[in-house]
Design a protein around this motif. Sequence first.
Motif, PDB file in Angstrom:
ATOM      1  N   PRO A  21       0.801  -1.230   0.000  1.00  0.00           N
ATOM      2  CA  PRO A  21       0.000   0.000   0.000  1.00  0.00           C
ATOM      3  C   PRO A  21       0.836   1.283   0.000  1.00  0.00           C
ATOM      4  N   THR A  22       1.995   1.267   0.637  1.00  0.00           N
ATOM      5  CA  THR A  22       2.853   2.451   0.621  1.00  0.00           C
ATOM      6  C   THR A  22       3.323   2.734  -0.793  1.00  0.00           C
ATOM      7  N   ARG A  23       3.731   1.700  -1.518  1.00  0.00           N
ATOM      8  CA  ARG A  23       4.207   1.899  -2.884  1.00  0.00           C
ATOM      9  C   ARG A  23       3.071   2.359  -3.801  1.00  0.00           C
ATOM     10  N   ARG A  24       1.857   1.844  -3.581  1.00  0.00           N
ATOM     11  CA  ARG A  24       0.722   2.341  -4.369  1.00  0.00           C
ATOM     12  C   ARG A  24       0.483   3.815  -4.060  1.00  0.00           C
ATOM     13  N   GLY A  25       0.623   4.186  -2.802  1.00  0.00           N
ATOM     14  CA  GLY A  25       0.472   5.591  -2.418  1.00  0.00           C
ATOM     15  C   GLY A  25       1.537   6.469  -3.041  1.00  0.00           C
ATOM     16  N   VAL A  26       2.764   5.955  -3.107  1.00  0.00           N
ATOM     17  CA  VAL A  26       3.852   6.702  -3.738  1.00  0.00           C
ATOM     18  C   VAL A  26       3.524   6.924  -5.214  1.00  0.00           C
ATOM     19  N   LEU A  27       3.039   5.900  -5.895  1.00  0.00           N
ATOM     20  CA  LEU A  27       2.677   6.057  -7.308  1.00  0.00           C
ATOM     21  C   LEU A  27       1.561   7.072  -7.480  1.00  0.00           C
ATOM     22  N   GLU A  28       0.594   7.039  -6.575  1.00  0.00           N
ATOM     23  CA  GLU A  28      -0.499   8.008  -6.633  1.00  0.00           C
ATOM     24  C   GLU A  28       0.049   9.428  -6.474  1.00  0.00           C
ATOM     25  N   GLN A  29       0.937   9.601  -5.504  1.00  0.00           N
ATOM     26  CA  GLN A  29       1.553  10.904  -5.261  1.00  0.00           C
ATOM     27  C   GLN A  29       2.359  11.355  -6.474  1.00  0.00           C
ATOM     28  N   LEU A  30       3.151  10.453  -7.026  1.00  0.00           N
ATOM     29  CA  LEU A  30       3.974  10.796  -8.182  1.00  0.00           C
ATOM     30  C   LEU A  30       3.130  11.032  -9.435  1.00  0.00           C
ATOM     31  N   GLY A  31       1.938  10.473  -9.463  1.00  0.00           N
ATOM     32  CA  GLY A  31       1.022  10.740 -10.568  1.00  0.00           C
ATOM     33  C   GLY A  31       0.579  12.192 -10.596  1.00  0.00           C
ATOM     34  N   ARG A  32       0.594  12.819  -9.443  1.00  0.00           N
ATOM     35  CA  ARG A  32       0.234  14.241  -9.352  1.00  0.00           C
ATOM     36  C   ARG A  32       1.408  15.132  -9.738  1.00  0.00           C
ATOM     37  N   SER A  33       2.601  14.789  -9.241  1.00  0.00           N
ATOM     38  CA  SER A  33       3.804  15.562  -9.560  1.00  0.00           C
ATOM     39  C   SER A  33       5.030  14.794  -9.099  1.00  0.00           C
ATOM     40  N   GLU A  34       6.148  15.069  -9.752  1.00  0.00           N
ATOM     41  CA  GLU A  34       7.381  14.407  -9.324  1.00  0.00           C
ATOM     42  C   GLU A  34       7.756  14.926  -7.948  1.00  0.00           C
ATOM     43  N   ALA A  35       8.567  14.153  -7.239  1.00  0.00           N
ATOM     44  CA  ALA A  35       8.940  14.524  -5.868  1.00  0.00           C
ATOM     45  C   ALA A  35      10.291  13.920  -5.522  1.00  0.00           C
ATOM     46  N   SER A  36      10.928  14.514  -4.544  1.00  0.00           N
ATOM     47  CA  SER A  36      12.190  13.967  -4.050  1.00  0.00           C
ATOM     48  C   SER A  36      11.900  12.825  -3.084  1.00  0.00           C
ATOM     49  N   ILE A  37      12.903  12.009  -2.857  1.00  0.00           N
ATOM     50  CA  ILE A  37      12.762  10.915  -1.893  1.00  0.00           C
ATOM     51  C   ILE A  37      12.477  11.485  -0.508  1.00  0.00           C
ATOM     52  N   THR A  38      13.134  12.582  -0.148  1.00  0.00           N
ATOM     53  CA  THR A  38      12.913  13.203   1.169  1.00  0.00           C
ATOM     54  C   THR A  38      11.473  13.677   1.316  1.00  0.00           C
ATOM     55  N   LYS A  39      10.942  14.316   0.279  1.00  0.00           N
ATOM     56  CA  LYS A  39       9.550  14.785   0.318  1.00  0.00           C
ATOM     57  C   LYS A  39       8.586  13.603   0.456  1.00  0.00           C
ATOM     58  N   LEU A  40       8.843  12.540  -0.293  1.00  0.00           N
ATOM     59  CA  LEU A  40       7.988  11.353  -0.203  1.00  0.00           C
ATOM     60  C   LEU A  40       8.077  10.720   1.185  1.00  0.00           C
ATOM     61  N   ALA A  41       9.292  10.653   1.731  1.00  0.00           N
ATOM     62  CA  ALA A  41       9.473  10.076   3.071  1.00  0.00           C
ATOM     63  C   ALA A  41       8.675  10.873   4.102  1.00  0.00           C
ATOM     64  N   ARG A  43       6.051  12.748   3.549  1.00  0.00           N
ATOM     65  CA  ARG A  43       4.608  12.564   3.268  1.00  0.00           C
ATOM     66  C   ARG A  43       4.078  11.258   3.850  1.00  0.00           C
ATOM     67  N   PHE A  44       4.922  10.219   3.836  1.00  0.00           N
ATOM     68  CA  PHE A  44       4.477   8.906   4.306  1.00  0.00           C
ATOM     69  C   PHE A  44       4.971   8.588   5.712  1.00  0.00           C
ATOM     70  N   GLY A  45       5.566   9.563   6.373  1.00  0.00           N
ATOM     71  CA  GLY A  45       5.975   9.388   7.767  1.00  0.00           C
ATOM     72  C   GLY A  45       7.026   8.309   7.961  1.00  0.00           C
ATOM     73  N   MET A  46       8.015   8.301   7.099  1.00  0.00           N
ATOM     74  CA  MET A  46       9.080   7.307   7.236  1.00  0.00           C
ATOM     75  C   MET A  46      10.427   7.967   7.006  1.00  0.00           C
ATOM     76  N   THR A  47      11.466   7.231   7.246  1.00  0.00           N
ATOM     77  CA  THR A  47      12.815   7.753   7.046  1.00  0.00           C
ATOM     78  C   THR A  47      13.143   7.761   5.555  1.00  0.00           C
ATOM     79  N   PRO A  48      14.057   8.624   5.148  1.00  0.00           N
ATOM     80  CA  PRO A  48      14.486   8.597   3.744  1.00  0.00           C
ATOM     81  C   PRO A  48      15.054   7.231   3.339  1.00  0.00           C
ATOM     82  N   THR A  49      15.740   6.563   4.261  1.00  0.00           N
ATOM     83  CA  THR A  49      16.280   5.230   3.959  1.00  0.00           C
ATOM     84  C   THR A  49      15.154   4.240   3.661  1.00  0.00           C
TER      85      THR A  49
END
Length: 122
Positions: A21-41, A43-49
Motif C-alpha cells: 500500500p505504501t508503494r501504491r500511495g507513492v505512485l499516486e503521489q507521483l502521478g500528481r507531480s514528481e517529488a524527491s525521496i525526502t519529500k515522499l518520506a 509525506r508517508f511518515g518514514m525515514t528517507p532510507t
Amino acid sequence: MVQCTHQQVDLDAAFAALADPTRRGVLEQLGRSEASITKLADRFGMTPTGMKKHIAILEAAGLVTTEKVGRVRRCRVGADRLEDVAAWVERYQQLWDARFRALDDVVAALRNKENTGGQDST
C-alpha cells in the motif's frame, strides 16, 4: 518447467511492487507531480532510507524513474510499465465482461421461463 517471457517477469515485478500500500500511495503521489525521496518520506511518515527501499523496488519494476539533480534524487512515474500493467488487466477485464454478459443472458432466460410458467417462449 515453465518458461517466462521478459514481459511476464516484468509484470511479476510490477504486481509485486504494487502489492504494497505504501508503494501504491507513492505512485499516486507521483502521478500528481514528481517529488524527491525526502519529500515522499515526509509525506508517508518514514525515514528517507525506508523510502529509498520502496523507490528501489518501484524502480526495479519499471514503475518509477529517478534522476539525481545535485544532491536530490527526483522521482517520477515510469509510464511505460504502467501501460503494460493496464493492458494486461484490460485483457482480463474484457474476458470477465464477456462471461458476465453470458451469465446475465442465462439469468434473464431463466427468469423469463419462470415468469411464463415454465413454458419455453421460443
